[in-house]
Design a protein around this motif. Structure first.
Motif, PDB file in Angstrom:
ATOM      1  N   SER A   1       0.804  -1.396   0.108  1.00 23.74           N
ATOM      2  CA  SER A   1      -0.071   0.021  -0.041  1.00 23.74           C
ATOM      3  C   SER A   1       0.811   1.192   0.228  1.00 23.74           C
ATOM      4  O   SER A   1       1.696   1.389   0.993  1.00 23.74           O
ATOM      5  N   TYR A   2       0.701   1.996  -0.676  1.00 20.17           N
ATOM      6  CA  TYR A   2       1.500   3.367  -1.052  1.00 20.17           C
ATOM      7  C   TYR A   2       1.242   4.027   0.078  1.00 20.17           C
ATOM      8  O   TYR A   2       2.096   4.827   0.705  1.00 20.17           O
ATOM      9  N   GLN A   3      -0.037   4.359   0.722  1.00 17.33           N
ATOM     10  CA  GLN A   3      -0.044   5.128   1.957  1.00 17.33           C
ATOM     11  C   GLN A   3       0.518   4.709   3.031  1.00 17.33           C
ATOM     12  O   GLN A   3       0.915   5.416   3.855  1.00 17.33           O
ATOM     13  N   SER A   4       0.638   3.515   3.345  1.00 16.31           N
ATOM     14  CA  SER A   4       1.377   2.831   4.412  1.00 16.31           C
ATOM     15  C   SER A   4       2.899   3.183   4.486  1.00 16.31           C
ATOM     16  O   SER A   4       3.542   3.399   5.461  1.00 16.31           O
ATOM     17  N   LEU A   5       3.209   3.027   3.021  1.00 20.81           N
ATOM     18  CA  LEU A   5       4.727   3.215   2.869  1.00 20.81           C
ATOM     19  C   LEU A   5       4.962   4.574   3.037  1.00 20.81           C
ATOM     20  O   LEU A   5       5.918   4.872   3.600  1.00 20.81           O
ATOM     21  N   LEU A   6       4.079   5.421   2.508  1.00 17.38           N
ATOM     22  CA  LEU A   6       4.569   6.795   2.888  1.00 17.38           C
ATOM     23  C   LEU A   6       4.240   7.388   4.298  1.00 17.38           C
ATOM     24  O   LEU A   6       5.153   7.960   4.813  1.00 17.38           O
ATOM     25  N   GLU A   7       3.319   6.771   5.173  1.00 17.63           N
ATOM     26  CA  GLU A   7       3.341   6.861   6.574  1.00 17.63           C
ATOM     27  C   GLU A   7       4.618   6.306   7.344  1.00 17.63           C
ATOM     28  O   GLU A   7       5.220   7.085   7.978  1.00 17.63           O
ATOM     29  N   GLN A   8       5.078   5.145   6.795  1.00 17.66           N
ATOM     30  CA  GLN A   8       6.530   4.751   7.372  1.00 17.66           C
ATOM     31  C   GLN A   8       7.599   5.824   7.388  1.00 17.66           C
ATOM     32  O   GLN A   8       8.118   6.072   7.885  1.00 17.66           O
ATOM     33  N   GLU A   9       7.673   6.249   5.973  1.00 15.74           N
ATOM     34  CA  GLU A   9       8.550   7.004   5.478  1.00 15.74           C
ATOM     35  C   GLU A   9       8.795   8.375   6.088  1.00 15.74           C
ATOM     36  O   GLU A   9       9.465   9.064   6.574  1.00 15.74           O
ATOM     37  N   ALA A  10       7.291   8.681   6.288  1.00 14.93           N
ATOM     38  CA  ALA A  10       7.304  10.105   6.982  1.00 14.93           C
ATOM     39  C   ALA A  10       7.485   9.921   8.266  1.00 14.93           C
ATOM     40  O   ALA A  10       8.411  10.977   9.013  1.00 14.93           O
ATOM     41  N   GLN A  11       7.323   9.023   9.252  1.00  5.83           N
ATOM     42  CA  GLN A  11       7.672   8.892  10.463  1.00  5.83           C
ATOM     43  C   GLN A  11       9.177   8.653  10.384  1.00  5.83           C
ATOM     44  O   GLN A  11       9.761   9.411  11.413  1.00  5.83           O
ATOM     45  N   ARG A  12       9.841   8.090   9.854  1.00  5.95           N
ATOM     46  CA  ARG A  12      11.396   8.002   9.784  1.00  5.95           C
ATOM     47  C   ARG A  12      11.870   9.297   9.275  1.00  5.95           C
ATOM     48  O   ARG A  12      13.020   9.735  10.007  1.00  5.95           O
ATOM     49  N   ASN A  13      11.261  10.173   8.561  1.00 10.32           N
ATOM     50  CA  ASN A  13      11.735  11.398   8.046  1.00 10.32           C
ATOM     51  C   ASN A  13      11.640  12.426   9.441  1.00 10.32           C
ATOM     52  O   ASN A  13      12.559  13.552   9.425  1.00 10.32           O
ATOM     53  N   LEU A  14      10.796  12.163  10.332  1.00  9.45           N
ATOM     54  CA  LEU A  14      10.745  13.275  11.350  1.00  9.45           C
ATOM     55  C   LEU A  14      12.061  13.174  12.064  1.00  9.45           C
ATOM     56  O   LEU A  14      12.216  14.257  12.887  1.00  9.45           O
ATOM     57  N   TYR A  15      12.867  12.101  12.102  1.00 12.48           N
ATOM     58  CA  TYR A  15      14.065  12.160  12.728  1.00 12.48           C
ATOM     59  C   TYR A  15      15.102  12.685  12.171  1.00 12.48           C
ATOM     60  O   TYR A  15      16.177  13.231  12.951  1.00 12.48           O
ATOM     61  N   SER A  16      14.855  13.347  10.997  1.00 11.83           N
ATOM     62  CA  SER A  16      15.886  13.997  10.218  1.00 11.83           C
ATOM     63  C   SER A  16      15.706  15.597  10.430  1.00 11.83           C
ATOM     64  O   SER A  16      16.390  16.465  10.133  1.00 11.83           O
ATOM     65  N   TYR A  17      14.625  16.177  11.159  1.00 12.39           N
ATOM     66  CA  TYR A  17      14.501  17.394  11.250  1.00 12.39           C
ATOM     67  C   TYR A  17      15.102  18.081  12.546  1.00 12.39           C
ATOM     68  O   TYR A  17      15.518  17.383  13.351  1.00 12.39           O
ATOM     69  N   ASP A  18      15.426  19.108  12.347  1.00 11.71           N
ATOM     70  CA  ASP A  18      16.232  19.932  13.567  1.00 11.71           C
ATOM     71  C   ASP A  18      14.939  20.867  14.351  1.00 11.71           C
ATOM     72  O   ASP A  18      14.238  21.435  13.650  1.00 11.71           O
ATOM     73  N   TYR A  19      14.798  20.533  15.656  1.00 11.26           N
ATOM     74  CA  TYR A  19      13.766  21.071  16.435  1.00 11.26           C
ATOM     75  C   TYR A  19      14.535  22.009  17.284  1.00 11.26           C
ATOM     76  O   TYR A  19      15.244  21.664  18.101  1.00 11.26           O
ATOM     77  N   VAL A  20      13.475  23.240  17.543  1.00  9.77           N
ATOM     78  CA  VAL A  20      14.091  23.920  18.512  1.00  9.77           C
ATOM     79  C   VAL A  20      12.753  24.152  19.521  1.00  9.77           C
ATOM     80  O   VAL A  20      11.543  24.347  18.987  1.00  9.77           O
ATOM     81  N   PHE A  21      12.995  23.963  20.740  1.00  8.95           N
ATOM     82  CA  PHE A  21      11.791  23.818  21.628  1.00  8.95           C
ATOM     83  C   PHE A  21      12.014  25.348  22.539  1.00  8.95           C
ATOM     84  O   PHE A  21      13.295  25.460  23.050  1.00  8.95           O
ATOM     85  N   ASN A  22      10.651  25.940  22.445  1.00 15.08           N
ATOM     86  CA  ASN A  22      10.818  27.206  23.406  1.00 15.08           C
ATOM     87  C   ASN A  22       9.850  26.761  24.612  1.00 15.08           C
ATOM     88  O   ASN A  22       8.842  26.273  24.730  1.00 15.08           O
ATOM     89  N   ILE A  23      10.790  27.064  25.621  1.00 12.01           N
ATOM     90  CA  ILE A  23      10.285  26.663  26.980  1.00 12.01           C
ATOM     91  C   ILE A  23       9.823  27.741  28.067  1.00 12.01           C
ATOM     92  O   ILE A  23      10.596  28.960  27.827  1.00 12.01           O
TER      93      ILE A  23
END
Length: 65
Positions: free
Chosen positions: A43-65
């Motif tokens: 399923s393309y949608q399930s594959l896209l979902e998995q890759e999107a979750q993996r891609n989240l780890y490549s982002y740089d996040y800045v947390f404002n506390i």
């Protein structure tokens, strides 16, 4: 970079981040993922979902506390 408020990590924010990641993956690798999904009968949608979750780890996040 993605700027997040540390007090606002609810499910809506998480869904938003996942949708941003999905659109990023579709723009970069959409045709390749579609070919892979069709060739491997996945399923393309399930594959896209998995890759999107993996891609989240490549982002740089800045947390404002």
């Amino acid at each position: 970079m993605i700027y997040l408020n540390f007090t606002n990590l609810d499910s809506d924010t998480q869904e938003y981040l996942l949708s941003v990641s999905k659109s990023d993956i579709e723009n970069k690798y959409g045709s390749e993922l579609k070919r892979f999904a069709k060739r491997n009968n996945i399923s393309y949608q399930s594959l896209l979902e998995q890759e999107a979750q993996r891609n989240l780890y490549s982002y740089d996040y800045v947390f404002n506390i």
